[in-house]
Scaffold this active site. Structure first.
Site, short mmCIF file in Angstrom:
data_model
loop_
_atom_site.label_atom_id
_atom_site.label_comp_id
_atom_site.label_asym_id
_atom_site.label_seq_id
_atom_site.Cartn_x
_atom_site.Cartn_y
_atom_site.Cartn_z
N ASN A 11 0.88 -1.18 0.00
CA ASN A 11 0.00 0.00 0.00
C ASN A 11 0.91 1.22 0.00
O ASN A 11 1.43 1.62 1.04
CB ASN A 11 -0.89 -0.04 1.24
CG ASN A 11 -2.03 0.95 1.24
OD1 ASN A 11 -2.64 1.19 2.26
ND2 ASN A 11 -2.34 1.55 0.09
N CYS A 71 -5.29 5.82 7.60
CA CYS A 71 -4.71 4.73 6.80
C CYS A 71 -3.74 3.96 7.68
O CYS A 71 -2.73 4.51 8.13
CB CYS A 71 -3.99 5.29 5.58
SG CYS A 71 -3.11 4.04 4.61
N GLY A 72 -4.06 2.70 7.95
CA GLY A 72 -3.23 1.90 8.84
C GLY A 72 -1.84 1.64 8.29
O GLY A 72 -0.84 1.70 9.02
N ASN A 73 -1.73 1.35 7.00
CA ASN A 73 -0.42 1.15 6.40
C ASN A 73 0.34 2.47 6.31
O ASN A 73 1.55 2.52 6.50
CB ASN A 73 -0.56 0.52 5.01
CG ASN A 73 -1.10 -0.89 5.07
OD1 ASN A 73 -0.62 -1.71 5.82
ND2 ASN A 73 -2.14 -1.17 4.29
N ASN A 160 -12.67 5.15 9.33
CA ASN A 160 -13.26 5.25 8.00
C ASN A 160 -14.17 4.03 7.81
O ASN A 160 -13.99 3.00 8.45
CB ASN A 160 -12.18 5.34 6.91
CG ASN A 160 -11.09 4.31 7.07
OD1 ASN A 160 -11.17 3.41 7.90
ND2 ASN A 160 -10.05 4.40 6.27
N HIS A 162 -16.12 0.69 6.57
CA HIS A 162 -15.79 -0.57 5.90
C HIS A 162 -17.00 -1.47 5.83
O HIS A 162 -17.76 -1.58 6.80
CB HIS A 162 -14.67 -1.30 6.64
CG HIS A 162 -13.37 -0.58 6.63
ND1 HIS A 162 -12.44 -0.73 5.63
CD2 HIS A 162 -12.85 0.32 7.50
CE1 HIS A 162 -11.39 0.04 5.89
NE2 HIS A 162 -11.62 0.69 7.02
N ARG A 212 -12.35 3.26 -1.25
CA ARG A 212 -13.02 4.42 -1.81
C ARG A 212 -11.95 5.45 -2.21
O ARG A 212 -11.04 5.76 -1.46
CB ARG A 212 -13.99 5.03 -0.79
CG ARG A 212 -13.36 5.48 0.50
CD ARG A 212 -14.34 6.16 1.43
NE ARG A 212 -13.66 6.61 2.65
CZ ARG A 212 -14.23 7.34 3.59
NH1 ARG A 212 -15.49 7.70 3.50
NH2 ARG A 212 -13.54 7.72 4.66
N GLY A 223 -8.70 -1.67 6.95
CA GLY A 223 -9.55 -2.75 6.45
C GLY A 223 -9.24 -4.07 7.12
O GLY A 223 -10.15 -4.84 7.47
#
Length: 284
Positions: A11, A71-73, A160, A162, A212, A223
């Site tokens: 990512n 964003c986790g990554n 966010n 999911h 998205r 996610g």
């Protein structure tokens, strides 16, 4: 503009040190640098900014220019960047995001951050807070019709939104076809990230994700966290131990500590290269 290309299990984002750089129109810059033919090539743009409430701030933009919340990554790479570049000289740090302050612990190898553990906060399961349009307070294994086909969905927010869908075989899915139909479904007023999940065993799941604003990506940290929460709620996995989530770009280890209602994500962060790009035509 000086930048660093980094990725968390595939990512990838373009990172800009806004302790030193100024980005006037991040939405336009995100769209340009993300282009894999005419730009640098990435899933989006992440600006690393000073913060008055944390060690730094992560300001992220998807490849279509829309602003993301979390964003986790990406946050793992932000943590690695500020440590490796001497902006922060400690292995436990705080990072401000649009979905709140996140706390991160670093594992150091050869003087550089390698593995990163992130306290991703508490999952949001209330439908109106995710948000998802539903007749029930929570959406767990609920039917949804998309492009004329009925699926069963569990909805979770990790900052966010999911939608988690269980399938028999993730490899055979035509995500380019069905992904946009989920993303723009009327049930999701803010659009949605959709995870398609295949259960491997009681400790392992395999997923593909349609994000998205970005389309299919090799990995999605929030996610993977949402999938773990959904899999425990649906009794697909044993929640007493960390769950291995297999993504196209690699694996993440996720645990949902029910007593404190916190989700922890552990995974790598990798620097690809540093560079400089002329954005004069954008007015930068």
């Amino acid at each position: 503009m000086k930048f660093t290309k980094m990725h968390g299990i595939g990512n990838d984002y373009v990172y800009v040190n806004c302790f030193e750089e100024t980005v006037k129109d991040p939405a336009a810059v995100a769209k340009f640098v993300s282009d894999r033919h005419f730009g640098i090539g990435s899933d989006g743009l992440i600006l690393i900014r000073p913060s008055e409430i944390a060690d730094c701030e992560m300001d992220m933009y998807n490849l279509d220019g829309s602003q993301g919340a979390m964003c986790g990554n990406g946050i793992r790479c932000v943590a690695k960047y500020v440590y490796d570049h001497g902006i922060v000289d400690k292995t436990s740090l705080s990072i401000a995001t649009r979905s709140g302050i996140k706390y991160v612990d670093l594992a150091i190898r050869d003087g550089k951050a390698s593995m990163v553990k992130v306290n991703m906060g508490s999952p949001i399961l209330t439908a109106k807070e995710i948000p998802v349009v539903a007749e029930t307070e929570q959406v767990i294994d609920a039917p949804i019709t998309v492009a004329g086909k009925e699926y069963h969905m569990t909805a979770v927010s990790m900052g966010n939104p999911h939608a988690i869908i269980y399938v028999d075989d993730v490899d055979s899915l035509d995500l380019e076809k069905i992904g946009p139909s989920f993303e723009n479904h009327v049930c999701f007023p803010d659009r949605v990230n959709t995870e398609f999940v295949q259960v491997i065993d009681r400790h392992t799941v395999k997923m593909r994700v349609w994000e998205r604003g970005s389309g299919e990506t090799l990995a999605c940290g929030t996610g993977a966290c949402a999938v773990t929460v959904a899999s425990i709620l649906n009794d697909k996995v044993d929640g007493s131990n960390p769950v291995t989530v297999q993504l196209l770009g690699g694996d993440l280890n996720i645990s949902w500590e029910r007593d404190e209602n916190l989700v922890y994500m552990t995974g790598p962060a990798t620097t690809v290269f540093d560079g400089e790009i002329d954005l004069g035509f954008l007015g930068e």
